[in-house]
Design an enzyme around this catalytic site. Structure first.
Site, PDB file in Angstrom:
ATOM      1  N   SER A 112     -22.802  39.027  51.830  1.00 13.95           N
ATOM      2  CA  SER A 112     -22.071  40.137  52.441  1.00 13.95           C
ATOM      3  C   SER A 112     -20.553  39.941  52.248  1.00 13.95           C
ATOM      4  CB  SER A 112     -22.493  40.253  53.903  1.00 13.95           C
ATOM      5  OG  SER A 112     -22.168  41.511  54.413  1.00 13.95           O
ATOM      6  N   ASP A 235     -30.075  49.307  52.187  1.00 11.34           N
ATOM      7  CA  ASP A 235     -28.960  48.883  53.042  1.00 11.34           C
ATOM      8  C   ASP A 235     -28.351  50.090  53.758  1.00 11.34           C
ATOM      9  OD1 ASP A 235     -26.740  47.622  54.157  1.00 11.34           O
ATOM     10  OD2 ASP A 235     -26.402  46.362  52.395  1.00 11.34           O
ATOM     11  N   HIS A 290     -29.946  45.429  54.756  1.00 15.56           N
ATOM     12  CA  HIS A 290     -28.853  44.480  54.580  1.00 15.56           C
ATOM     13  C   HIS A 290     -29.277  43.049  54.934  1.00 15.56           C
ATOM     14  CE1 HIS A 290     -24.737  43.449  53.928  1.00 15.56           C
ATOM     15  NE2 HIS A 290     -24.611  42.898  55.105  1.00 15.56           N
TER      16      HIS A 290
END
Ligand SMILES: *[C@@H]1O[C@H](CO)[C@@H](O)[C@H](O)[C@H]1NC(C)=O
Ligand SMILES: *[C@@H]1O[C@H](CO)[C@@H](O)[C@H](O)[C@H]1NC(C)=O
Ligand SMILES: *[C@@H]1O[C@H](CO)[C@@H](O)[C@H](O)[C@H]1NC(C)=O
Ligand SMILES: *[C@@H]1O[C@H](CO)[C@@H](O)[C@H](O)[C@H]1NC(C)=O
Ligand SMILES: *[C@@H]1O[C@H](CO)[C@@H](O)[C@H](O)[C@H]1NC(C)=O
Length: 327
Positions: A112, A235, A290
């Site tokens: 991330s 996501d 995610h």
């Protein structure tokens, strides 16, 4: 490993400095990992990833990036801090690390926001140099929306109120981490907004979007062997998710402009075109929301991009092949 480390820390520099020692080309390069928002270097999840990296490429030395030895403070630093200073600190830590600093190169894995921060390390410092960078669900082209809070998450709500009202203030840009990769564009032209270009403390600089470009940034990224960009297919946390591929998304029509059709690529502001032309830029999709990572996906990535085998097999075969050619 934990007990072995202090000893290795003391001995390794002298072993490496000795003229008799040579590095075995079968040894995998050390790996640095930068975790995501809310996580800490000491979490079970990070430990698991480190173990998996050692399992796939035995002998891998893994260093999980941290901004504080105290795990709570390290986690806090994923929300609060000035990224200029945070990246400077990580650069210093890695440059003076007894094992990492003596390696001929290192590999890097970013989860991330850790993905774009590792890119910051490469562009600004790169000492020791990164060979392969793999990022999962990163925000390379920024975010256009902050994550939504749970219905009773008051801390998150208070934090968001501050962000939404004052994203471009100096206070927010030097204190709240996600604000430093927030990116706004003009709805009709698609160009980055003036506020963003003027005030963004991290992303506008690291993506060389301002008039004056830093050529070192482009040189360092283009020198990678591989930059591997994974996007999570479902996501909904990262808006837009295609930011993980440096793509631009029209917020009204959802139309996605691929990196290869963007000016940042065509004018090669950060070396991505050069890297692409030598076959080093990879766009990947992985299933799930995610950071819903499976061991299988990680193993595949580690085996493909962090394995010393690919190059060493060739290194070993080369003299033999050359001999055959001469005959
Ligand atoms: C963690 O951060 C707080 C606030 O900055 C500080 O007072 C505390 O000493 C830190 N803890 C450690 C163990 O570094
Ligand atoms: C470009 O970035 C490098 C690496 O961070 C830095 O040393 C240099 O001062 C920067 N150059 C300019 C013109 O800002
Ligand atoms: C972040 O820190 C750097 C280095 O001290 C400083 O130059 C910059 O002004 C800070 N950023 C903001 C937005 O205050
Ligand atoms: C984004 O999409 C809208 C609606 O289709 C369109 O009117 C606008 O021109 C588009 N913006 C850009 C920058 O392409
Ligand atoms: C770039 O844009 C052209 C023209 O709109 C389009 O045909 C092409 O598919 C785009 N390339 C990518 C990689 O999306």
């Amino acid at each position: 490993m934990r007990y072995f480390l202090p000893l290795a820390t003391l001995l390794l520099p002298s072993i490496l400095a000795s003229p008799l020692s040579t590095r075995d080309s079968d040894d995998p390069l050390p790996l640095i990992i930068w975790h995501g928002l809310g996580d800490s270097y000491a979490s079970e999840g990070q430990k698991g990833v480190a173990e998996l990296a050692e399992e796939v490429n035995p002998g891998t030395y893994v260093h999980i990036v941290r901004l504080d030895e105290n795990p709570d403070n390290d986690s806090r630093a994923t929300f609060f801090g000035n990224l200029t200073l945070q990246i400077e600190q990580v650069c210093e830590d890695i440059a003076k690390h007894p094992i990492l600093s003596t390696a001929p190169g290192i590999n890097a894995l970013g989860f991330s926001q850790g993905g774009q921060f590792l890119r910051g390390y490469i562009e600004r410092c790169n000492n020791p140099p990164v060979k392969n960078l793999v990022t999962f669900g990163s925000q390379h082209n920024g975010i256009s929306k902050y994550q939504t809070c749970g219905p009773v998450d008051f801390v998150c709500k208070a934090w968001q109120a501050l962000l939404n009202g004052n994203t471009w203030s100096d206070y927010v840009q030097s204190h709240l981490v996600p604000a430093q990769y927030f990116r706004t564009t003009d709805d009709t032209t698609g160009a980055p907004s003036d506020e963003y270009l003027e005030h963004s403390n991290f992303l506008a600089d690291i993506n060389n979007e301002r008039k004056s470009k830093n050529v070192t940034y482009a040189k360092n990224l283009a020198a990678l062997d591989n930059l591997v960009l994974y996007v999570f297919g479902d996501d909904t946390t990262v808006v837009p998710k295609e930011s993980g591929w440096f793509a631009q998304v029209n917020a009204t029509s959802d139309e996605v402009t691929h990196l290869r059709n963007r000016t940042i690529y065509k004018e090669d502001w950060i070396g991505l075109k050069k890297l692409d032309e030598k076959g080093g830029l990879h766009f990947k999709t992985t299933e799930g929301g995610h950071m819903q990572l499976s061991d299988k996906v990680l193993k595949e990535a580690f085996g493909t991009y962090f394995s010393p085998k690919v190059s060493s097999v060739w290194e070993k075969a080369k003299p033999w092949v050359e001999e055959v050619i001469e005959l």
